[in-house]
Design an enzyme around this catalytic site. Structure first.
Site, mmCIF file in Angstrom:
data_model
loop_
_atom_site.group_PDB
_atom_site.id
_atom_site.type_symbol
_atom_site.label_atom_id
_atom_site.label_comp_id
_atom_site.label_asym_id
_atom_site.label_seq_id
_atom_site.Cartn_x
_atom_site.Cartn_y
_atom_site.Cartn_z
ATOM 1 N N ASP A 42 0.825 -1.214 0.000
ATOM 2 C CA ASP A 42 0.000 0.000 0.000
ATOM 3 C C ASP A 42 0.855 1.258 0.000
ATOM 4 O O ASP A 42 0.530 2.248 -0.658
ATOM 5 C CB ASP A 42 -0.908 0.022 1.233
ATOM 6 C CG ASP A 42 -1.998 -1.032 1.143
ATOM 7 O OD1 ASP A 42 -2.025 -1.761 0.121
ATOM 8 O OD2 ASP A 42 -2.809 -1.129 2.087
ATOM 9 N N ALA A 43 1.945 1.207 0.747
ATOM 10 C CA ALA A 43 2.780 2.406 0.885
ATOM 11 C C ALA A 43 3.370 2.809 -0.466
ATOM 12 O O ALA A 43 3.478 3.992 -0.784
ATOM 13 C CB ALA A 43 3.897 2.150 1.882
ATOM 14 N N GLU A 123 -23.256 -17.452 -13.598
ATOM 15 C CA GLU A 123 -22.534 -16.526 -12.716
ATOM 16 C C GLU A 123 -23.440 -16.133 -11.561
ATOM 17 O O GLU A 123 -24.660 -16.288 -11.641
ATOM 18 C CB GLU A 123 -22.057 -15.292 -13.490
ATOM 19 C CG GLU A 123 -23.179 -14.401 -13.955
ATOM 20 C CD GLU A 123 -22.782 -13.467 -15.096
ATOM 21 O OE1 GLU A 123 -21.692 -12.890 -15.030
ATOM 22 O OE2 GLU A 123 -23.572 -13.336 -16.025
ATOM 23 N N LYS A 125 -25.778 -14.118 -9.019
ATOM 24 C CA LYS A 125 -26.653 -12.953 -9.105
ATOM 25 C C LYS A 125 -26.332 -12.082 -7.905
ATOM 26 O O LYS A 125 -26.708 -12.378 -6.769
ATOM 27 C CB LYS A 125 -28.121 -13.364 -9.082
ATOM 28 C CG LYS A 125 -29.062 -12.192 -9.284
ATOM 29 C CD LYS A 125 -30.478 -12.671 -9.543
ATOM 30 C CE LYS A 125 -31.385 -11.518 -9.975
ATOM 31 N NZ LYS A 125 -31.479 -10.461 -8.989
ATOM 32 N N ASP A 127 -26.200 -9.108 -5.264
ATOM 33 C CA ASP A 127 -27.264 -8.321 -4.646
ATOM 34 C C ASP A 127 -26.773 -6.893 -4.456
ATOM 35 O O ASP A 127 -26.243 -6.524 -3.423
ATOM 36 C CB ASP A 127 -27.633 -8.951 -3.304
ATOM 37 C CG ASP A 127 -29.092 -8.715 -2.987
ATOM 38 O OD1 ASP A 127 -29.782 -8.093 -3.821
ATOM 39 O OD2 ASP A 127 -29.534 -9.151 -1.914
ATOM 40 N N TYR A 235 -21.690 -7.910 -15.990
ATOM 41 C CA TYR A 235 -22.279 -9.173 -16.452
ATOM 42 C C TYR A 235 -22.829 -9.080 -17.871
ATOM 43 O O TYR A 235 -23.460 -10.008 -18.357
ATOM 44 C CB TYR A 235 -23.367 -9.667 -15.491
ATOM 45 C CG TYR A 235 -24.402 -8.627 -15.119
ATOM 46 C CD1 TYR A 235 -25.299 -8.128 -16.057
ATOM 47 C CD2 TYR A 235 -24.483 -8.157 -13.809
ATOM 48 C CE1 TYR A 235 -26.250 -7.188 -15.710
ATOM 49 C CE2 TYR A 235 -25.429 -7.219 -13.447
ATOM 50 C CZ TYR A 235 -26.312 -6.729 -14.401
ATOM 51 O OH TYR A 235 -27.232 -5.798 -14.052
ATOM 52 N N LYS A 323 -33.230 -18.350 -8.284
ATOM 53 C CA LYS A 323 -33.078 -17.666 -7.001
ATOM 54 C C LYS A 323 -32.952 -18.637 -5.838
ATOM 55 O O LYS A 323 -33.577 -19.689 -5.821
ATOM 56 C CB LYS A 323 -34.319 -16.775 -6.758
ATOM 57 C CG LYS A 323 -34.540 -15.713 -7.823
ATOM 58 C CD LYS A 323 -33.745 -14.465 -7.555
ATOM 59 C CE LYS A 323 -34.305 -13.659 -6.429
ATOM 60 N NZ LYS A 323 -35.158 -12.562 -6.871
ATOM 61 N N CYS A 417 -35.000 -11.356 36.938
ATOM 62 C CA CYS A 417 -34.940 -12.494 36.025
ATOM 63 C C CYS A 417 -36.349 -13.046 35.811
ATOM 64 O O CYS A 417 -37.047 -13.355 36.777
ATOM 65 C CB CYS A 417 -34.032 -13.576 36.603
ATOM 66 S SG CYS A 417 -34.110 -15.139 35.715
ATOM 67 N N CYS A 420 -36.402 -16.727 37.545
ATOM 68 C CA CYS A 420 -36.281 -17.001 38.978
ATOM 69 C C CYS A 420 -36.476 -15.774 39.857
ATOM 70 O O CYS A 420 -36.499 -15.890 41.074
ATOM 71 C CB CYS A 420 -34.925 -17.642 39.285
ATOM 72 S SG CYS A 420 -33.558 -16.478 39.291
ATOM 73 N N CYS A 435 -28.704 -12.778 34.785
ATOM 74 C CA CYS A 435 -29.425 -13.118 36.000
ATOM 75 C C CYS A 435 -28.379 -13.448 37.062
ATOM 76 O O CYS A 435 -27.443 -14.200 36.796
ATOM 77 C CB CYS A 435 -30.325 -14.324 35.751
ATOM 78 S SG CYS A 435 -30.836 -15.130 37.281
ATOM 79 N N CYS A 441 -31.348 -20.304 39.897
ATOM 80 C CA CYS A 441 -32.194 -20.063 38.724
ATOM 81 C C CYS A 441 -32.384 -21.350 37.913
ATOM 82 O O CYS A 441 -31.420 -21.965 37.467
ATOM 83 C CB CYS A 441 -31.540 -18.997 37.856
ATOM 84 S SG CYS A 441 -32.501 -18.593 36.396
HETATM 85 S S1 IVH Z 1 -28.327 -9.981 -16.419
HETATM 86 C C1 IVH Z 1 -30.779 -8.667 -19.812
HETATM 87 N N1 IVH Z 1 -26.615 -10.935 -14.670
HETATM 88 O O1 IVH Z 1 -30.457 -8.711 -11.360
HETATM 89 C C2 IVH Z 1 -30.038 -9.146 -18.659
HETATM 90 N N2 IVH Z 1 -28.284 -9.448 -13.914
HETATM 91 O O2 IVH Z 1 -33.567 -8.870 -12.455
HETATM 92 C C3 IVH Z 1 -30.244 -8.355 -17.457
HETATM 93 N N3 IVH Z 1 -28.143 -8.909 -11.533
HETATM 94 O O3 IVH Z 1 -31.348 -5.589 -12.179
HETATM 95 C C4 IVH Z 1 -29.470 -8.653 -16.305
HETATM 96 N N4 IVH Z 1 -26.374 -10.133 -11.097
HETATM 97 O O4 IVH Z 1 -28.915 -5.763 -11.763
HETATM 98 C C5 IVH Z 1 -27.686 -10.157 -14.873
HETATM 99 N N5 IVH Z 1 -25.017 -11.802 -13.227
HETATM 100 C C6 IVH Z 1 -26.081 -11.031 -13.445
HETATM 101 C C7 IVH Z 1 -26.668 -10.291 -12.398
HETATM 102 C C8 IVH Z 1 -27.787 -9.507 -12.692
HETATM 103 C C9 IVH Z 1 -27.282 -9.304 -10.598
HETATM 104 C C10 IVH Z 1 -29.279 -8.010 -11.311
HETATM 105 C C11 IVH Z 1 -29.385 -6.938 -12.329
HETATM 106 C C12 IVH Z 1 -30.837 -6.787 -12.627
HETATM 107 C C13 IVH Z 1 -31.473 -7.899 -11.878
HETATM 108 C C14 IVH Z 1 -32.287 -8.741 -12.834
#
Ligand code: IVH
Length: 683
Positions: A42-43, A123, A125, A127, A235, A323, A417, A420, A435, A441
């Site tokens: 880092d430095a 891949e 999904k 969040d 993605y 999902k 408590c 008891c 407690c 107790c």
């Molecule tokens: S593809 C046309 N790939 O999930 C393709 N979406 O309901 C559109 N998301 O709002 C999205 N990881 O932000 C894709 N590996 C991934 C994703 C991804 C997260 C989110 C994306 C979108 C929602 C889809």
């Protein structure tokens, strides 16, 4: 260096050096934030960065928009501008089960006959928050949120602060126009750090990494965003001025070659079986991933097939999100109860309107401790977000304050408590309330008896965990003293207990009666009183009676018992303050527990710091005179009422009168309280 109307112009060498530094720093950013594989300390990074900053300060014309120093350059906005997406940002259809995924695959096979098995990219999904980032001539020119899919918000200044987003594409042959699409997210580690800092400063904490990412991007001041640990993962793509590769997989690899971060988990899989294997594997690893995911995205890999399949108004037909069951749900707090754990810890638990979370019904959620309740401001009647992560106990994440009914009731820690009735104690600075009825107790019964019998405590051979369970569950033993009333017949009547072992246990119990004071103190299971503290107490107190009378925790601490600070002193005082506990001890002694009357080593008169000294106390001191007299006597002094030639010391408090005068006239040494304390603390 050249002068140009007042501004300095860098030499060619300066210009080259600045360009070199920009590339270098961008590369190190990539290694650090995208590959998680830094090449330099880092430095050294800081040194390169400072060098570039210095050059740019000296020669402002060397400063380019893609310079890493320019990630935070923009002033706060009053509002975000609107951005029309050239290609809509649509979302994904969901598959909640393997069947739904198989159905998706069948639809594709039907539309693309002869492609069996379909190759998919797989891949995580992520969040976070969907983002479109536009590069023109290799430079980042715009970043926009998804918004309603056709119009989003211009968050360019904020996205520029995200270190994993390149400000300039690297490598070769990138298209003149490239819109990359992906997710801005926060790692769990970054999220925890952010929330910890916010909590320490008394600020509002974010409920989850997704909210934290969204909140951070929607900051009007990019300097605030810059301090948030955001990441980006691409993605896909939107507008692009060249033909993409033949496959999604290859194209993403190409984007990665231009410095765009893509998922490390990106794979190609075959057919629904391949999808399932990937999904199950990632599901197993989910909790160990450094970021939160809510599923897996599968996409038909061949771009030509994607085009043929097309899209509905809302979703592409060539992609699906498989999902995980949702981990969060909304429900209402019906009451808050306090549970007493085996160690006496008193924990608030929310009783909830039952709700389905992640495939199971949840009716209770932990609130951890009263500080958490206060911080989250959870009240009875509130609508709350609850989360169940894997096997973890469900917890209350946050409150929807806007849904709070007017009669919502704040939560308070009970003084007694709930099991008891003993006092609940929360030593200063401690998070956990306990407690204090440890010996009595019912909630702590099994633990108390197991500890009492353990090898380093009363050492009752043969009385293990299972047997304690049996004894307590059958009602034969409710407190330690009951052990000594057990008969061989009673024991022999228990499951898995023969006559021989019953007789052995009775004998072991008998043997255990003859013990040592320190062991007995340890056996009582006073919170935070381990063997060492028990030893220290045993050497400073003459017997259980004296310990019991010591209700004032300051006094215990004052005895200078090694290793006893205010917290432990409070636990000890709290324990003995309970009549229940004192009675339980009484019954133990009545049962015949005894120990040799070893005079505490510190009490051998000559070794005491004030041995042979005669002392008088006068004036107003910080604590009752009796108490000070007792301390002096413990230290070996003789305490008398009147000052005479024989007096060695006068302890003089405030407003001391005639005794002080007399002492002065006789030349007696005079001590104030500070000096006295110093004297007593001397080894
Ligand atoms: S593809 C046309 N790939 O999930 C393709 N979406 O309901 C559109 N998301 O709002 C999205 N990881 O932000 C894709 N590996 C991934 C994703 C991804 C997260 C989110 C994306 C979108 C929602 C889809």
């Amino acid at each position: 260096m050249v002068e140009n109307g007042g501004a300095l112009i860098g030499s060619d060498a300066d210009r080259e050096r600045a360009a070199r530094l920009r590339t270098e720093i961008a590369r190190h950013n990539y290694r650090y934030y995208v590959l998680d594989d830094p090449e330099i300390p880092d430095a050294e990074y800081d040194r390169l960065f400072s060098e570039l900053q210095a050059l740019e300060t000296r020669y402002p014309e060397l400063r380019t928009p893609d310079s890493p120093t320019q990630r935070v350059g923009a002033a706060p906005l009053s509002a975000f501008a609107q951005v029309r997406h050239r290609l809509p940002m649509i979302s994904l259809a969901n598959a909640m089960s393997d069947d739904e995924l198989a159905e998706f695959d069948r639809r594709i096979l039907a539309a693309l006959p002869g492609t069996d098995p379909v190759i998919y990219t797989a891949e995580p999904k992520l969040d976070g928050l969907a983002m479109s980032i536009r590069y023109e001539a290799g430079l980042l020119v715009q970043a926009a949120t998804r918004g309603d899919g056709s119009t989003g918000e211009d968050v360019t200044a904020n996205v520029r602060t995200v270190k994993s987003v390149p400000l300039r594409l690297v490598g070769e042959a990138w298209p003149a126009v490239l819109e990359v699409r992906g997710e801005v997210y926060m790692t769990r580690e970054g999220f925890d750090r952010l929330n910890k800092g916010a909590a320490e400063r008394g600020e509002r904490v974010f409920a989850n990494p997704r909210n934290a990412a969204a909140g951070s991007l929607r900051q009007l001041d990019p300097r605030v965003t810059a301090m948030r640990p955001l990441r980006f993962c691409c993605y896909g793509w939107g507008e692009i001025s060249i033909d993409p590769d033949e496959s999604q997989y290859a194209m993403l690899q190409r984007l990665a070659g231009w410095g765009i971060p893509i998922s490390k988990e990106l794979r190609q899989v075959e057919g629904p079986d391949g999808c399932r294997t990937y999904f199950d594997d990632l599901g197993r690893r989910r909790a160990a991933l450094p970021y939160e995911i809510d599923g897996v995205v599968f996409k038909v890999d061949r771009i030509a097939d994607q085009t043929r399949l097309g899209a509905t108004a809302r979703h592409p037909k060539w992609a699906i999100a498989r999902k995980f069951p949702a981990q969060e749900a909304l429900t209402v707090v019906e009451s808050v109860e306090f549970q007493v754990g085996r160690t006496g810890a008193v924990t608030p638990v929310a009783r909830l309107q039952p709700v389905q979370v992640g495939g199971v019904t949840v009716a209770n959620a932990t609130l951890h401790n009263i500080d958490e309740v206060t911080r989250k401001d959870v009240r009875v009647g509130d609508t709350v977000v609850i989360r169940r992560a894997g096997d973890v106990i469900p917890e209350v994440v946050s409150v929807l304050v806007e849904r709070r009914p007017p009669d919502a009731v704040p939560v308070e820690m009970p003084a007694q408590c709930p099991v008891c009735g003993s006092d609940v104690l929360r030593p200063p600075g401690e998070v956990v309330a306990r407690c204090t009825g440890g010996l009595y107790c019912p909630a702590q019964r099994k633990q108390a008896i197991r500890h009492f019998a353990s090898r380093r405590a009363m050492d009752i051979e043969g009385l293990g965990e299972k047997l304690v369970e049996q004894l307590v569950d059958s009602g034969l033993v409710r407190e330690p003293a009951d052990l000594y009333r057990l008969t061989a017949e009673q024991l022999a009547g228990l499951e898995r207990m023969g006559e021989k072992s019953a007789a052995n246990l009775i004998e072991a119990l008998e043997r255990s009666k003859s013990t040592r004071f320190a062991r007995f103190i340890f056996a009582l299971g006073i919170p935070d009183v381990g063997e060492t503290t028990a030893q220290a107490l045993a050497s400073r107190f003459s017997g259980i009676g004296e310990l019991e009378r010591t209700r004032d925790s300051d006094f215990i601490g004052d005895r200078g018992v090694k290793g006893i600070g205010p917290v432990v002193a409070a636990e000890i005082a709290g324990f003995f303050a309970q009549a229940h506990n004192r009675e339980a001890i009484e019954r133990l002694l009545a049962a015949g527990i005894h120990w040799p009357d070893t005079p505490a080593p510190a009490k051998t008169p000559d070794a005491l710091p004030l041995a042979g000294k005669t002392m008088v106390i006068t004036g107003t001191l910080s604590r009752p005179r009796e108490e000070i007299a007792a301390r002096l006597q413990d230290a070996g002094a003789k305490v008398t009422n009147n000052v005479s030639k024989k007096t060695d010391y006068l302890i003089a408090g405030e407003a001391a009168g005639s005794k002080l005068q007399k002492a002065q006239s006789l030349g007696v040494a005079i001590l104030d309280e500070t000096m006295l304390n110093a004297l007593l603390d001397r080894p």
